[in-house]
Scaffold this active site. Structure first.
Site, PDB file in Angstrom:
ATOM      1  N   HIS A 156      78.909 -35.217  25.978  1.00 47.39           N
ATOM      2  CA  HIS A 156      77.911 -36.178  25.492  1.00 47.39           C
ATOM      3  C   HIS A 156      77.962 -37.496  26.260  1.00 47.39           C
ATOM      4  O   HIS A 156      77.024 -38.278  26.195  1.00 47.39           O
ATOM      5  CB  HIS A 156      78.095 -36.419  23.994  1.00 47.39           C
ATOM      6  N   TYR A 383      79.560 -25.740  31.194  1.00 46.17           N
ATOM      7  CA  TYR A 383      80.074 -26.380  29.975  1.00 46.17           C
ATOM      8  C   TYR A 383      79.395 -25.873  28.708  1.00 46.17           C
ATOM      9  O   TYR A 383      79.597 -26.434  27.632  1.00 46.17           O
ATOM     10  CB  TYR A 383      79.950 -27.901  30.064  1.00 46.17           C
ATOM     11  N   HIS A 386      79.744 -23.022  23.580  1.00 47.59           N
ATOM     12  CA  HIS A 386      79.480 -23.026  22.137  1.00 47.59           C
ATOM     13  C   HIS A 386      80.347 -22.053  21.355  1.00 47.59           C
ATOM     14  O   HIS A 386      80.457 -22.170  20.133  1.00 47.59           O
ATOM     15  CB  HIS A 386      77.986 -22.788  21.895  1.00 47.59           C
TER      16      HIS A 386
END
Ligand code: HEM
Length: 626
Positions: A156, A383, A386
């Site tokens: 993020h 990346y 999940h």
């Protein structure tokens, strides 16, 4: 092969040549630690040569000092929240709103045809290779859940794509259990600036690509000032009223006020709160040495320190946990401290002015390796982790280890993330301890939690994140698995059985779904299906992008590779980064953790359970029997 962008020196070329020879007989991960680390160095040289590509047809997009002048001298010695002026010669490089780059030449990253986009059906791939069957949670038993939260927290900081208002209507399967239509917003392409953008569209990164804590501080100056305290103390706003503990402030709807609040769950709540507290503690320290400084100056220095600290934790603590291999341990320590090592570096500073190998990347001088800095579409792709998200989290008390409650992750997402903490059910200390004894999911086939495959988000969409992950890679022109490896100069499997390392059952399923055509296996599915190097938490295919981009984030940054000194960071701040690790951060803000934090083992590996926690037999904290 296209000509290289980056020209290595004589020594590097020698190293590359030598390891080409060695690797004919033995791969890097089977070599003894230090030699393996040197082999990785050689691999990185070639990655720098061939796998860095700009997302723009020309470097003029990065701006220059004439048309994008430095209008505020403050940013010579402070990070600008929108990423501007990190490079003083290419001021827009790495800014929010600039395009993602590529790890492959753009001609190999073309926009797919409709047929390519939907074949085989992303929903079928999700069902076949990504769904976690009931009771079949596969834990990653060398990691704790904090490690999963950490990487999402870092992602993020680095990347986020823009959504278009146009949607895809994702084709469903016969007898699909999905409720209604599956509509997904498309990724918004950047405007066409060059004819090549038609075949290979550029996509803009709404975050700054720098390691600048934008998940905490925001990706614009306006956002940062909203998050700051009005006092002249340089601190971030935190909320203490009415509760025993300190929380992130909330907006009127109950969403956390922080730099990036999408995809929120308790893991984000914990880490954002922790590093907001850390920022404020750094402010106090810097204030001690500089009582007459303005709030802005204290803030600027505290942000620099906090960002560098997160970069260091990621480099020397998180990465060796998820890639637990002796060569990596050496390699990542070398990235930060150099071969000279931590102790010598702390005593005498850099012994080599510019060698990243001898004295580490911080302070080794900035180098973009011939291509303007950005993060890449392929970086985003690798990346997509999940499957790290488990079904449930088991919470325990940190004082006696007793089990308190087990909560489905679905009940602690978005606005509900803070519920267990605010209800007083568990404290932050309890939650951190619990995260550190819970396992995340392994990054492998059939391990996406049900929640992730039917994820309602506050924007009104319901996503099957497994379908989304496949579709996004295809939409954004990420090459499929075999081509991905070919372009990284890795061996390419000729048969499905070779891909799976001899797993016949998986090979047969892959062949069926991919209609016998191994070239069409998606990069993510191939990565989940290949045999994993011992100690590794994810595939070697993904790892190649990793070793390249992990160093680049440091090497391109003026505040890390460039002005890495006490003038920029202050004496107090520089010492803070060099002498602090994740364990110190946890113990500083939640002293009740001090007794349980492991002394010797990695903070992101499962902690030793308190005796009181051992009675709990759930899969969340216990290795399944073979
Ligand atoms: C409960 C936890 C999580 C939730 C609710 C969540 C949700 C989401 C959502 C809604 C998206 C946007 C999907 C789209 O393109 O439409 C996304 C993207 C993404 N997520 Fe997660 N996620 C979670 C955990 C993680 C973790 C642990 C990682 C590991 C690194 C991760 C990495 C990513 C990446 C790389 C993207 C792509 C970003 C981009 O397109 O620029 N997420 N996630």
């Amino acid at each position: 092969m296209d000509p290289p962008n980056f020209r290595p020196n004589f020594f590097d070329r020698l190293l590359v040549g030598l390891f080409h020879l060695v690797n004919l007989f033995i791969p890097w991960y089977k070599l003894p630690g230090i030699i393996g680390a040197l082999n990785l160095d050689a691999l990185r040289v070639e990655l720098r040569q061939y796998n860095l590509h700009d997302g723009y047809a020309s470097a003029t997009a990065q701006g220059n000092t004439d048309n994008t002048p430095l209008d505020d001298k403050r940013y010579l010695s402070a990070r600008n929240s929108d990423g501007k002026d990190n490079s003083l010669t290419m001021p827009k490089m790495g800014c929010s709103g600039m395009r993602f780059g590529r790890n492959f030449p753009r001609k190999y990253c073309k926009k797919p045809t409709e047929q390519e986009l939907w074949t085989p059906s992303p929903r079928l791939v999700s069902e076949a290779f990504m769904s976690r069957k009931p009771g079949d949670f596969k834990p990653a038993t060398t990691l704790n859940l904090l490690a999963a939260a950490w990487i999402q927290f870092q992602v993020h900081d680095w990347v986020f794509h823009e959504s278009s208002e146009e949607t895809y209507d994702v084709p469903l399967l016969l007898n699909d259990t999905w409720h209604g239509q599956m509509k997904l917003y498309r990724t918004k392409p950047d405007e066409v600036l060059d004819a090549s953008d038609i075949k290979c569209p550029g996509y803009r990164n709404t975050s700054t690509a720098w390691w600048d804590g934008s998940q905490i501080y925001g990706s614009s100056e306006a956002k940062t000032s909203e998050l700051r305290d009005q006092h002249e103390d340089g601190k971030l706003l935190l909320e203490t009223r009415g509760y025993e503990e300190t929380f992130l402030p909330r907006d009127t709807e109950g969403n956390p006020k922080t730099g990036f609040s999408d995809n929120w769950w308790t893991g984000m709540e914990l880490l954002h709160t922790l590093f907001a507290l850390e920022h404020n503690a750094i402010c106090d320290k810097i204030r001690e040495g500089h009582p007459d400084w303005t709030g802005d100056k204290i803030f600027d220095k505290a942000r620099l320190v906090n960002c560098a600290l997160m970069a260091k934790i990621h480099t020397v603590e998180w990465t060796p946990a998820i890639l637990a291999h002796p060569a990596l341990e050496i390699g990542m320590n070398t990235n930060w401290w150099g071969i000279a090592g931590e102790t010598l570096n702390k005593i005498v500073g850099r012994i080599s002015k510019t060698s990243e190998a001898i004295s580490g990347i911080p302070g080794s001088t900035v180098d973009h390796q011939g291509v303007p800095y950005s993060l890449t579409e392929e970086f985003v792709s690798v990346y997509r982790m999940h499957s790290l998200i488990p079904d449930n989290i088991a919470f325990f008390k940190v004082n006696d280890g007793k089990h308190k409650v087990t909560i489905p992750v679905a009940d602690v997402t978005f606005k509900d993330a803070v519920k267990p903490l605010k209800s007083g059910e568990v404290s932050f200390g309890d939650a951190f301890y619990s995260f550190c004894i819970n396992y995340p999911g392994a990054i492998t086939n059939n391990n996406y939690a049900n929640l992730m495959r039917s994820l309602p988000t506050p924007d009104g969409q319901v996503r099957d994140m497994a379908t989304v992950d496949i579709l996004r890679d295809r939409e954004r022109g990420v090459p499929r698995y075999c081509q991905f490896r070919r372009l990284l100069r890795m061996s390419v499997p000729k048969t499905f059985e070779e891909l799976t390392g001899g797993d016949k059952e998986l090979a047969a399923r892959l062949s069926e779904v991919y209609n016998g055509d191994i070239e069409t296996v998606d990069a993510l599915v191939g990565s989940h299906s290949e045999p994993v190097i011992k100690g590794f938490g994810f595939s070697e295919t993904a790892f190649r992008i990793f070793i390249l981009m992990a160093s680049r984030r440091l090497k391109s940054d003026r505040f890390i590779a460039g002005q890495w000194n006490t003038d920029m960071y202050t004496k107090e701040g520089f010492d803070w980064v060099q002498n602090t690790g994740m364990k110190d951060v946890l113990a500083r803000h939640f002293p009740e953790l001090a007794a349980v934090i492991p002394k010797k083992t990695n903070v992101f590996a499962p902690w030793v359970k308190l005796p009181g926690s051992k009675a709990y037999t759930g899969i969340e904290t216990n290795t399944p029997k073979a």
